[in-house]
Design an enzyme around this catalytic site. Structure first.
Site, PDB file in Angstrom:
ATOM      1  N   GLY A 138       0.461  -1.388   0.186  1.00 16.76           N
ATOM      2  CA  GLY A 138       0.062  -0.280   0.208  1.00 16.76           C
ATOM      3  C   GLY A 138       0.487   0.909  -0.004  1.00 16.76           C
ATOM      4  O   GLY A 138       0.499   2.481   0.178  1.00 16.76           O
ATOM      5  N   CYS A 139       2.241   0.994  -0.515  1.00 18.22           N
ATOM      6  CA  CYS A 139       3.292   2.017  -0.302  1.00 18.22           C
ATOM      7  C   CYS A 139       3.662   2.749  -1.395  1.00 18.22           C
ATOM      8  O   CYS A 139       3.706   2.216  -2.481  1.00 18.22           O
ATOM      9  CB  CYS A 139       4.942   1.982   0.814  1.00 18.22           C
ATOM     10  SG  CYS A 139       5.458   3.374   0.594  1.00 18.22           S
ATOM     11  N   GLY A 140       3.303   4.174  -1.875  1.00 21.55           N
ATOM     12  CA  GLY A 140       3.901   5.247  -2.633  1.00 21.55           C
ATOM     13  C   GLY A 140       5.078   5.881  -2.774  1.00 21.55           C
ATOM     14  O   GLY A 140       5.764   5.939  -3.864  1.00 21.55           O
TER      15      GLY A 140
END
Length: 296
Positions: A138-140
């Protein structure tokens, strides 16, 4: 705006040499499935039953540029060449698809390695920008070493497409019907490219919302889709990175099923991007540059 792609694409993932080892979930053809069947104990209204269920898969995906590892992301093992192209463009590793000379995906026992060959000029600018953390699902921004790398300011987008509320409504309906993996698992996001008058043209799914958008931008680069003809619809919130990726790709309209963040709104205002949130049936909220959205 992106120029024409000059990339060589492998059509399928497959073992490419003696050092490729099959993983536990590999298919016979060497590819990895997007979802798997598991046995579960289901409890409903006080009654227990043993059933089968479909779960989405995620695997470590290493992006390697000119032989040098750059980052490892967790992603759904589908459309990984699209993902690598989109990631390279939205992260500023290359400025146009023409600077990507080749891309190949290779199975490894621990995951999948995607090898890209980029121009020497672009590769020379890569050292010092390495991401030093594994990118979580879920990391950008995971692994960005500096604030300058984390928060970038893309150029203003172009005129962009005009979109009606009917276009948004029809896009939602198509999106729900065509999310094949999510219909089975309920666990993945989607990013769709919609052209008013034509409907949903491209759709990409992934356990990570940023990955799904990178995959979509990758296929837009491969197909040389004009950015002023359509808009993006995503099944997630509109965080800063989602706006940044669209703006980097020259996309002028981003619609999200959920809410935006404050930083996303400010970046949309800065770049001229129309940002729409809470797209639900006949309703939505326009947070930036409403002139592209028409009521009729």
């Amino acid at each position: 705006m992106m120029g024409p792609a000059a990339t060589v694409f492998d059509p399928v993932l497959r073992p490419s040499g003696g050092d490729d080892a099959p993983g536990a979930w590999d298919r016979e053809d060497g590819s990895r499935p997007s979802h798997s069947r598991v046995t579960v104990k289901r409890l409903r209204d006080g009654i227990a039953s043993v059933e089968t269920d479909e779960v989405a898969e995620e695997v470590p995906v290493a992006l390697v540029y000119n032989g040098v590892p750059h980052v490892v992301m967790l992603a759904t093992p589908l459309d990984l060449e699209d993902f690598a192209i989109g990631f390279s463009l939205t992260e500023g590793i290359v400025r146009s698809p023409s600077e990507i000379l080749a891309v190949r995906a290779h199975n490894r026992s621990e995951g999948i390695e995607v090898r890209l060959r980029i121009t020497e000029e672009r590769f020379a600018g890569l050292p010092g920008k390495e991401r030093n953390l594994t990118g979580r699902t879920g990391c950008g921004l995971c692994g960005s070493a500096t604030l300058q790398q984390a928060v970038r300011h893309p150029a203003s987008v172009g005129a962009g497409a005009g979109v009606s509320m009917a276009d948004l409504r029809h896009a939602q309906e198509e999106l729900r019907a065509r999310q094949d993996i999510n219909l089975l698992t309920g666990a993945v996001h989607a990013a769709a490219w919609v052209v008013p008058g034509k409907g949903l043209v491209h759709l990409r799914e992934d356990v990570g919302r940023h990955n799904a958008l990178d995959k979509l931008i990758g296929v837009l680069a491969k197909t040389r889709a004009p950015r002023n003809e359509g808009f993006v619809l995503v099944t997630s919130r509109a965080s800063y990175e989602m706006v940044q990726k669209c703006a980097e790709a020259g996309i002028g309209f981003l619609a999200a099923i959920s809410a935006p963040t404050g930083l996303a709104v400010r970046l949309a205002l800065e770049t001229g991007l129309t940002l729409v949130g809470f797209v639900r049936g006949e309703a939505c909220v326009v947070y930036a540059h409403p002139h592209r959205l028409h009521e009729q």
